[in-house]
Design an enzyme around this catalytic site. Structure first.
Site, short mmCIF file in Angstrom:
data_model
loop_
_atom_site.label_atom_id
_atom_site.label_comp_id
_atom_site.label_asym_id
_atom_site.label_seq_id
_atom_site.Cartn_x
_atom_site.Cartn_y
_atom_site.Cartn_z
N CYS A 54 0.83 -1.21 0.00
CA CYS A 54 0.00 0.00 0.00
C CYS A 54 0.86 1.26 0.00
O CYS A 54 1.90 1.33 0.66
CB CYS A 54 -0.92 -0.01 1.21
SG CYS A 54 -2.03 1.41 1.23
N CYS A 58 0.00 4.78 7.08
CA CYS A 58 -0.68 4.59 8.38
C CYS A 58 0.32 3.92 9.34
O CYS A 58 0.81 2.82 9.06
CB CYS A 58 -1.92 3.73 8.21
SG CYS A 58 -3.00 4.34 6.90
N CYS A 61 0.17 0.15 10.40
CA CYS A 61 -0.21 -0.86 9.41
C CYS A 61 0.98 -1.56 8.77
O CYS A 61 1.80 -0.94 8.09
CB CYS A 61 -1.07 -0.23 8.33
SG CYS A 61 -1.61 -1.45 7.12
N CYS A 98 -16.23 -9.29 5.23
CA CYS A 98 -15.67 -7.97 4.96
C CYS A 98 -14.42 -8.16 4.12
O CYS A 98 -13.48 -8.82 4.55
CB CYS A 98 -15.34 -7.27 6.28
SG CYS A 98 -14.66 -5.62 6.00
N CYS A 130 -19.39 -6.58 3.17
CA CYS A 130 -18.79 -5.30 3.54
C CYS A 130 -17.48 -5.18 2.75
O CYS A 130 -16.86 -6.19 2.43
CB CYS A 130 -18.50 -5.29 5.04
SG CYS A 130 -17.62 -3.83 5.61
N CYS A 190 -19.67 1.48 8.36
CA CYS A 190 -18.92 0.85 9.45
C CYS A 190 -17.69 1.75 9.67
O CYS A 190 -16.89 1.93 8.75
CB CYS A 190 -18.50 -0.55 9.02
SG CYS A 190 -17.39 -1.34 10.18
N ARG A 262 -18.00 -3.55 17.48
CA ARG A 262 -17.24 -4.76 17.13
C ARG A 262 -15.90 -4.83 17.84
O ARG A 262 -15.08 -3.90 17.74
CB ARG A 262 -17.02 -4.80 15.61
CG ARG A 262 -16.17 -5.99 15.17
CD ARG A 262 -16.18 -6.17 13.67
NE ARG A 262 -17.55 -6.30 13.23
CZ ARG A 262 -18.07 -5.67 12.19
NH1 ARG A 262 -17.34 -4.87 11.47
NH2 ARG A 262 -19.33 -5.85 11.87
S1 SF4 Z 1 -4.39 0.92 6.83
FE1 SF4 Z 1 -2.70 -0.07 5.68
S2 SF4 Z 1 -3.66 -0.83 3.84
FE2 SF4 Z 1 -5.09 0.68 4.72
S3 SF4 Z 1 -4.57 2.62 3.75
FE3 SF4 Z 1 -3.35 2.51 5.62
S4 SF4 Z 1 -1.37 1.60 4.98
FE4 SF4 Z 1 -2.86 1.19 3.35
#
Ligand code: SF4
Length: 364
Positions: A54, A58, A61, A98, A130, A190, A262
């Site tokens: 990605c 974040c 993540c 999901c 979802c 959600c 949840r």
């Molecule tokens: S949570 Fe992870 S997968 Fe989702 S946008 Fe952020 S970096 Fe990308």
């Protein structure tokens, strides 16, 4: 006491969060019983249909391409693979699937068309579908709705103030815009967040202000405890105390009385007794399956043993809202517009990430 309010203040929510534990539990459980069957819990299976690689940053993540977490990027799963996994999830007691894709945003084209086919396929299995695919435009949300999507997940993650400390590649307003786009369709929302990212109690309350003042409030709110993954900027955060999780669930139940709350990431770190307290405090949904995208989750058999022990029953699909009609691709009224969502804070930087980058730690 259990009416839905859209004018909660941070001070009021903090007062609830900080109540003596027994009073907080009693207040939350009372509201829970008025609005929901306390012995029914929704079981949802989270399926990572496109893992890793990605472009976002974040801080929690492991799927962000820029972090050294050992998660490799995979191609999008096929429609048949997804349908087979959904069927397996249904047979083991899930009423909802999901599908998560590690994308910044949905891009019109063959991959999105494939996701729309997955939505149609799962809807035909009489399961709630979802998706969590990143930012969506109104047109894309309409196309998902037309395919039979039941819910769209897009978490606010934290308070607006703390969000800036965790993610630089999107702004809070971008999140709210996507939720707004979903709200223009008949797809349910959600949206929840994560605790244990280094935020303070005010931030937790701030997130609940943001969620509770949405009108309508989200139909579903995941409360995640951070699973600190090595290689991410938040790798050194301490595990969330169970009492914090119980307080957060109970407070969420009080300010979002009709919402399905949840218990999401972090359940492997929680005892059965801890989870039972969360159910008593108003949690009425879990994610099933041994993986939550890339982090560990209790085995489905363990969950079913816990349900038996506690006398809990899995919620049937479409208990809260009727099954959406699914329109075949050939009969679609929508054409792809190729729109891109905007980015409201492109210049934002996070000190913690900049320092780690300077030490060669983050970016590959
Ligand atoms: S949570 Fe992870 S997968 Fe989702 S946008 Fe952020 S970096 Fe990308």
């Amino acid at each position: 006491m259990s009416e839905v309010r859209h004018n909660w203040t941070k001070e009021e929510i903090l007062e609830i969060y900080n109540r003596p534990m027994m009073s907080l539990l009693y207040d939350a459980a009372t509201i829970h019983r008025k609005q929901h069957d306390p012995n029914v819990v929704q079981v949802s299976t989270l399926l990572s249909i496109k893992t890793g690689g990605c472009s976002e940053d974040c801080g929690y993540c492991p799927q962000a391409a820029r972090y050294h977490t050992g998660v490799e990027g995979n191609d999008l799963m096929t429609v048949n693979q997804v349908k087979a996994q959904a069927l397996r999830a249904k047979e083991s007691g899930s009423s909802r699937v999901c599908m998560g894709a590690a994308w910044r945003n949905v891009k019109d084209g063959p991959e999105f068309d494939q996701v729309l086919e997955m939505v149609r396929g799962i809807n035909k299995l009489n399961m709630e579908v979802c998706c969590t695919l990143g930012m969506v435009t109104e047109n894309q949300a309409q196309r998902l709705a037309e395919a039979g999507l039941y819910a769209y997940n897009h978490n606010l993650d934290s308070s607006e103030e703390y969000y800036k400390e965790v993610i630089s590649t999107r702004g809070y307003q971008d999140r709210l815009d996507t939720i707004d786009n979903v709200r223009k369709t008949n797809v349910t929302v959600c949206s929840g967040g994560i605790i244990g990212m280094g935020e303070n109690v005010e931030d937790r309350a701030g997130m609940l202000v943001a969620l509770s003042t949405l009108n309508p409030q989200p139909e579903s709110t995941p409360i995640n405890a951070l699973v600190a993954v090595e290689g991410t900027p938040l790798e050194d955060e301490k595990p969330v105390e169970i009492w914090d999780m119980i307080r957060m669930v109970a407070t969420t139940r009080i300010v979002l009385p009709e919402t399905q709350v949840r218990l999401s990431a972090g359940r492997t770190q929680m005892s059965r007794e801890g989870q039972a307290m969360c159910f008593f405090a108003g949690a009425n949904s879990i994610f099933a399956g041994d993986k939550l995208l890339t982090t560990p989750n209790p085995d489905v058999n363990e969950d079913m043993k816990m349900f038996k022990l506690l006398g809990l029953n899995p919620q049937k699909p479409f208990t809260k809202k009727v099954q959406p009609q699914s329109v075949e691709a050939a009969d679609s009224q929508f054409e792809a517009l190729g729109e891109k969502p905007k980015w409201t804070r492109p210049e934002h930087k996070i000190d913690r990430n900049e320092a780690a980058k300077a030490n060669g730690k983050l970016v590959k």
